[in-house]
Design a protein around this motif. Structure first.
Motif, mmCIF file in Angstrom:
data_model
loop_
_atom_site.group_PDB
_atom_site.id
_atom_site.type_symbol
_atom_site.label_atom_id
_atom_site.label_comp_id
_atom_site.label_asym_id
_atom_site.label_seq_id
_atom_site.Cartn_x
_atom_site.Cartn_y
_atom_site.Cartn_z
ATOM 1 N N MET A 1 46.564 58.075 35.756
ATOM 2 C CA MET A 1 45.831 57.616 34.623
ATOM 3 C C MET A 1 45.523 56.146 34.904
ATOM 4 S SD MET A 1 47.461 56.816 30.896
ATOM 5 C CE MET A 1 47.152 58.405 30.196
ATOM 6 N N PRO A 2 44.563 55.645 34.600
ATOM 7 C CA PRO A 2 43.929 54.332 34.649
ATOM 8 C C PRO A 2 44.374 53.557 33.806
ATOM 9 C CG PRO A 2 41.947 55.891 33.982
ATOM 10 C CD PRO A 2 43.239 56.928 34.178
ATOM 11 N N VAL A 3 44.955 52.294 34.296
ATOM 12 C CA VAL A 3 45.736 51.469 33.048
ATOM 13 C C VAL A 3 45.104 50.245 33.520
ATOM 14 C CG1 VAL A 3 47.922 50.354 32.502
ATOM 15 C CG2 VAL A 3 48.003 52.751 33.361
ATOM 16 N N GLY A 4 44.569 49.458 32.438
ATOM 17 C CA GLY A 4 43.957 48.129 32.621
ATOM 18 C C GLY A 4 45.032 47.020 32.308
ATOM 19 N N ILE A 5 45.084 45.882 33.396
ATOM 20 C CA ILE A 5 45.944 45.100 33.331
ATOM 21 C C ILE A 5 45.495 43.676 32.743
ATOM 22 C CG2 ILE A 5 47.485 43.577 34.757
ATOM 23 C CD1 ILE A 5 47.853 46.544 35.039
ATOM 24 N N VAL A 6 46.082 43.241 31.472
ATOM 25 C CA VAL A 6 45.696 42.254 30.719
ATOM 26 C C VAL A 6 46.417 40.940 31.173
ATOM 27 C CG1 VAL A 6 45.192 41.339 28.462
ATOM 28 C CG2 VAL A 6 44.757 43.655 28.931
ATOM 29 N N VAL A 23 51.408 38.609 32.939
ATOM 30 C CA VAL A 23 50.890 39.790 32.273
ATOM 31 C C VAL A 23 51.137 40.125 30.893
ATOM 32 C CG1 VAL A 23 50.691 42.336 32.873
ATOM 33 C CG2 VAL A 23 51.059 40.760 34.834
ATOM 34 N N ALA A 24 50.173 40.115 30.039
ATOM 35 C CA ALA A 24 50.328 40.144 28.629
ATOM 36 C C ALA A 24 50.310 41.453 28.134
ATOM 37 C CB ALA A 24 49.298 39.292 27.897
ATOM 38 N N ALA A 25 49.710 42.733 28.747
ATOM 39 C CA ALA A 25 49.704 44.042 28.141
ATOM 40 C C ALA A 25 48.935 44.786 29.123
ATOM 41 C CB ALA A 25 48.783 44.188 26.792
ATOM 42 N N VAL A 26 49.008 46.049 28.704
ATOM 43 C CA VAL A 26 48.232 47.077 29.628
ATOM 44 C C VAL A 26 47.466 48.089 28.860
ATOM 45 C CG1 VAL A 26 50.095 47.396 31.537
ATOM 46 C CG2 VAL A 26 50.338 48.641 29.437
ATOM 47 N N LEU A 27 46.221 48.445 29.110
ATOM 48 C CA LEU A 27 45.399 49.253 28.300
ATOM 49 C C LEU A 27 45.324 50.669 29.050
ATOM 50 C CD1 LEU A 27 42.810 46.396 28.299
ATOM 51 C CD2 LEU A 27 44.356 47.115 26.456
ATOM 52 N N PRO A 28 45.944 51.789 28.456
ATOM 53 C CA PRO A 28 45.819 53.009 28.958
ATOM 54 C C PRO A 28 44.424 53.595 28.910
ATOM 55 C CG PRO A 28 47.713 52.858 27.532
ATOM 56 C CD PRO A 28 46.867 51.677 27.471
ATOM 57 N N GLY A 29 43.811 54.188 29.893
ATOM 58 C CA GLY A 29 42.539 55.082 29.873
ATOM 59 C C GLY A 29 41.490 53.886 30.029
ATOM 60 N N ALA A 30 41.835 52.824 30.407
ATOM 61 C CA ALA A 30 40.866 51.660 30.545
ATOM 62 C C ALA A 30 39.578 51.899 31.588
ATOM 63 C CB ALA A 30 41.204 50.310 30.944
ATOM 64 N N ALA A 31 38.430 51.293 31.519
ATOM 65 C CA ALA A 31 37.462 51.332 32.574
ATOM 66 C C ALA A 31 37.575 50.219 33.533
ATOM 67 C CB ALA A 31 35.962 51.029 31.721
ATOM 68 N N PRO A 32 37.110 50.602 34.662
ATOM 69 C CA PRO A 32 37.270 49.544 35.691
ATOM 70 C C PRO A 32 36.541 48.258 35.109
ATOM 71 C CG PRO A 32 36.146 51.464 36.796
ATOM 72 C CD PRO A 32 36.424 51.636 35.170
ATOM 73 N N TYR A 47 42.486 37.880 30.043
ATOM 74 C CA TYR A 47 41.334 38.620 30.956
ATOM 75 C C TYR A 47 41.784 40.096 31.315
ATOM 76 C CZ TYR A 47 40.436 33.748 32.752
ATOM 77 O OH TYR A 47 39.654 32.506 32.512
ATOM 78 N N HIS A 48 40.877 41.080 31.271
ATOM 79 C CA HIS A 48 41.039 42.367 31.873
ATOM 80 C C HIS A 48 40.765 42.176 33.454
ATOM 81 C CE1 HIS A 48 39.833 46.744 31.626
ATOM 82 N NE2 HIS A 48 40.867 46.524 32.619
ATOM 83 N N ALA A 49 42.077 41.885 33.974
ATOM 84 C CA ALA A 49 42.005 41.576 35.355
ATOM 85 C C ALA A 49 41.628 42.789 36.307
ATOM 86 C CB ALA A 49 43.184 41.174 36.025
ATOM 87 N N ALA A 50 41.894 43.938 36.205
ATOM 88 C CA ALA A 50 41.742 45.008 36.779
ATOM 89 C C ALA A 50 42.237 46.338 36.385
ATOM 90 C CB ALA A 50 42.555 44.842 38.184
ATOM 91 N N THR A 51 41.733 47.512 36.625
ATOM 92 C CA THR A 51 42.115 48.578 36.044
ATOM 93 C C THR A 51 42.886 49.476 37.519
ATOM 94 O OG1 THR A 51 40.580 48.986 34.615
ATOM 95 C CG2 THR A 51 41.945 50.944 35.253
ATOM 96 N N LEU A 52 44.215 49.571 37.314
ATOM 97 C CA LEU A 52 44.934 50.233 38.483
ATOM 98 C C LEU A 52 45.315 51.930 38.249
ATOM 99 C CD1 LEU A 52 47.430 47.457 39.537
ATOM 100 C CD2 LEU A 52 45.375 48.014 40.557
#
Length: 179
Positions: A1-6, A23-32, A47-52
């Motif tokens: 599952m893609p997870v955005g790193i905030v 790292v403040a939060a994660v966003l499940p299903g985030a876009a790149p 920042y939405h730093a990356a999606t891993l």
């Protein structure tokens, strides 16, 4: 599952660190994304730093059970140092994992910034469903001792092929006049 790193950047509190990063939060299903600014409050910026990719493995279900059993279940996010000293951001998001054991390994290595971020409820449910589908309880097997007798005393012998009047490897004995 893609997870955005905030990642949240706040002003540093010492003269040696201009910024404090976490790292403040994660966003499940985030876009790149690549360090896209999400929100700004005073001196703090998120920042939405990356999606891993968050990968789950059937061999790690025991660790996921430990993660889900925590007071606050969380994902471990690893940020590595940016090798470019001129870069605006000093971190590169590298790993996201739900495995407590893998997260402990990253903490022990001291490699980069390692953060435990609380999981959203939807992600907890997704991991719980995975564990329910793939976990196999392994029975505890106690090891048995070898049949070797450890109560015997042996005065240390050298190589039996070499003839000698005394054993050079033997510990000196007080009764024999040794030191």
């Amino acid at each position: 599952m893609p997870v955005g790193i905030v990642v949240r950047r706040t002003p540093g509190v010492t003269r040696w660190a201009k910024w404090a990063w976490r790292v403040a939060a994660v966003l499940p299903g985030a876009a790149p994304a690549h360090w896209r600014e999400l929100r700004r409050e005073g001196g703090a910026v998120e920042y939405h730093a990356a999606t891993l990719a968050l990968d789950l493995w059937s061999s790690d279900t025991e660790s996921y059970k430990v993660t889900l059993g925590a007071k606050t279940p969380g994902l471990v996010v690893v940020l590595r140092d940016n090798p470019d000293p001129a870069a605006e951001v000093p971190w590169i998001p590298a790993v996201v994992t739900a495995s407590t054991y893998e997260g402990q390994d990253y903490l022990d290595s001291g490699d980069g910034l390692v953060e435990l971020v609380p999981m959203p409820d939807g992600l907890i449910a997704w991991i719980r469903d995975f564990v329910d589908a793939h976990h196999v309880e392994e029975p505890f097997v106690k090891r048995k001792r070898d049949a070797l007798r450890v109560d015997l005393v042996e005065e240390g012998r050298g190589d039996p092929r070499i003839r000698q009047s005394s054993d050079v490897y033997r510990a000196p004995s007080v009764a024999r006049g040794g030191a």
